[in-house]
Design a protein around this motif. Structure first.
Motif, PDB file in Angstrom:
ATOM      1  N   PRO A   1      -4.448  41.733 -30.994  1.00 49.95           N
ATOM      2  CA  PRO A   1      -3.500  41.736 -32.116  1.00 49.95           C
ATOM      3  C   PRO A   1      -3.314  40.362 -32.728  1.00 49.95           C
ATOM      4  N   ARG A   2      -3.054  40.356 -34.012  1.00 50.18           N
ATOM      5  CA  ARG A   2      -2.716  39.119 -34.705  1.00 50.18           C
ATOM      6  C   ARG A   2      -1.377  38.622 -34.178  1.00 50.18           C
ATOM      7  N   PHE A   3      -1.178  37.311 -34.262  1.00 50.84           N
ATOM      8  CA  PHE A   3       0.080  36.732 -33.820  1.00 50.84           C
ATOM      9  C   PHE A   3       1.247  37.331 -34.606  1.00 50.84           C
ATOM     10  N   SER A   4       1.063  37.516 -35.904  1.00 53.91           N
ATOM     11  CA  SER A   4       2.143  38.061 -36.741  1.00 53.91           C
ATOM     12  C   SER A   4       2.495  39.492 -36.338  1.00 53.91           C
ATOM     13  N   THR A   5       1.498  40.276 -35.935  1.00 51.54           N
ATOM     14  CA  THR A   5       1.746  41.644 -35.492  1.00 51.54           C
ATOM     15  C   THR A   5       2.492  41.646 -34.163  1.00 51.54           C
ATOM     16  N   MET A   6       2.055  40.785 -33.238  1.00 53.04           N
ATOM     17  CA  MET A   6       2.739  40.686 -31.950  1.00 53.04           C
ATOM     18  C   MET A   6       4.191  40.255 -32.144  1.00 53.04           C
ATOM     19  N   THR A   7       4.410  39.304 -33.039  1.00 52.37           N
ATOM     20  CA  THR A   7       5.757  38.828 -33.309  1.00 52.37           C
ATOM     21  C   THR A   7       6.627  39.959 -33.854  1.00 52.37           C
ATOM     22  N   ALA A   8       6.082  40.730 -34.781  1.00 51.46           N
ATOM     23  CA  ALA A   8       6.838  41.849 -35.370  1.00 51.46           C
ATOM     24  C   ALA A   8       7.168  42.911 -34.322  1.00 51.46           C
ATOM     25  N   LEU A   9       6.202  43.239 -33.466  1.00 50.31           N
ATOM     26  CA  LEU A   9       6.441  44.236 -32.417  1.00 50.31           C
ATOM     27  C   LEU A   9       7.468  43.725 -31.409  1.00 50.31           C
TER      28      LEU A   9
ATOM     29  N   SER B   1      15.173  43.504 -30.640  1.00 50.99           N
ATOM     30  CA  SER B   1      16.398  43.829 -31.359  1.00 50.99           C
ATOM     31  C   SER B   1      17.039  45.118 -30.839  1.00 50.99           C
ATOM     32  N   ALA B   2      16.248  45.929 -30.146  1.00 51.67           N
ATOM     33  CA  ALA B   2      16.775  47.157 -29.547  1.00 51.67           C
ATOM     34  C   ALA B   2      17.124  46.973 -28.072  1.00 51.67           C
ATOM     35  N   GLY B   3      16.918  45.759 -27.543  1.00 50.10           N
ATOM     36  CA  GLY B   3      17.358  45.468 -26.187  1.00 50.10           C
ATOM     37  C   GLY B   3      16.281  45.330 -25.134  1.00 50.10           C
ATOM     38  N   VAL B   4      15.010  45.372 -25.519  1.00 47.11           N
ATOM     39  CA  VAL B   4      13.918  45.224 -24.556  1.00 47.11           C
ATOM     40  C   VAL B   4      13.103  43.999 -24.948  1.00 47.11           C
ATOM     41  N   GLU B   5      13.057  43.029 -24.044  1.00 51.22           N
ATOM     42  CA  GLU B   5      12.360  41.779 -24.332  1.00 51.22           C
ATOM     43  C   GLU B   5      11.136  41.639 -23.439  1.00 51.22           C
ATOM     44  N   MET B   6      10.023  41.261 -24.041  1.00 48.17           N
ATOM     45  CA  MET B   6       8.782  41.032 -23.320  1.00 48.17           C
ATOM     46  C   MET B   6       8.581  39.538 -23.177  1.00 48.17           C
ATOM     47  N   ALA B   7       8.236  39.099 -21.971  1.00 49.10           N
ATOM     48  CA  ALA B   7       8.061  37.660 -21.760  1.00 49.10           C
ATOM     49  C   ALA B   7       7.082  37.411 -20.628  1.00 49.10           C
ATOM     50  N   GLU B   8       6.509  36.211 -20.632  1.00 48.73           N
ATOM     51  CA  GLU B   8       5.637  35.761 -19.560  1.00 48.73           C
ATOM     52  C   GLU B   8       6.195  34.431 -19.070  1.00 48.73           C
ATOM     53  N   ASP B   9       6.395  34.315 -17.754  1.00 52.81           N
ATOM     54  CA  ASP B   9       6.958  33.064 -17.250  1.00 52.81           C
ATOM     55  C   ASP B   9       5.851  32.030 -17.023  1.00 52.81           C
ATOM     56  N   ILE B  10       6.228  30.850 -16.576  1.00 49.17           N
ATOM     57  CA  ILE B  10       5.269  29.755 -16.431  1.00 49.17           C
ATOM     58  C   ILE B  10       4.211  30.023 -15.368  1.00 49.17           C
ATOM     59  N   ASN B  11       4.473  30.970 -14.483  1.00 52.52           N
ATOM     60  CA  ASN B  11       3.494  31.332 -13.453  1.00 52.52           C
ATOM     61  C   ASN B  11       2.549  32.433 -13.922  1.00 52.52           C
ATOM     62  N   GLY B  12       2.745  32.911 -15.143  1.00 44.83           N
ATOM     63  CA  GLY B  12       1.894  33.966 -15.674  1.00 44.83           C
ATOM     64  C   GLY B  12       2.391  35.364 -15.355  1.00 44.83           C
ATOM     65  N   THR B  13       3.581  35.475 -14.772  1.00 42.07           N
ATOM     66  CA  THR B  13       4.142  36.781 -14.459  1.00 42.07           C
ATOM     67  C   THR B  13       4.697  37.404 -15.729  1.00 42.07           C
TER      68      THR B  13
ATOM     69  N   ALA C   1       8.785  47.850 -36.814  1.00 37.61           N
ATOM     70  CA  ALA C   1       8.154  46.531 -36.806  1.00 37.61           C
ATOM     71  C   ALA C   1       7.518  46.171 -38.149  1.00 37.61           C
ATOM     72  N   GLY C   2       7.348  47.156 -39.018  1.00 38.73           N
ATOM     73  CA  GLY C   2       6.731  46.894 -40.312  1.00 38.73           C
ATOM     74  C   GLY C   2       5.225  46.713 -40.218  1.00 38.73           C
TER      75      GLY C   2
END
Length: 91
Positions: free
Chosen positions: A50-58, A64-76, A33-34
């Motif tokens: 964490p800073r936004f830039s750090t979260m973005t890098a992580l 890029s390795a195939g694992v995506e973190m996300a939060e949907d509109i319901n907060g899940t 992540a640098g």
């Protein structure tokens, strides 16, 4: 009854889970992540927001390795594994 969990702790759990799925150490995630290993450690134990830039890098490193973190509109909060790329470990 729903508890209000601080977002930094939710993010900390996501990062730990993503690393676990990828079988990466904190140091390996930091390099990919640098960011500093100390930043990853502090984020994962929830002692820092964490800073936004750090979260973005992580997020980009794990995505890029195939694992995506996300939060949907319901907060899940979700981790999505689309394809885990087995990347060579760092020395």
């Amino acid at each position: 009854m729903t508890k209000n969990i601080p977002s930094r702790l939710i993010y900390a759990a996501q990062i730990r889970a993503a690393r676990g799925l990828l079988n990466w150490s904190q140091g390996e995630l930091a390099v990919r992540a640098g960011v500093s290993k100390q930043s990853v450690t502090r984020i994962e134990i929830g002692t820092t927001d964490p800073r936004f830039s750090t979260m973005t890098a992580l997020n980009e490193a794990t995505r890029s390795a195939g694992v995506e973190m996300a939060e949907d509109i319901n907060g899940t909060v979700r981790l999505t594994v689309s394809r885990v790329k087995l990347l060579p470990p760092f020395a």
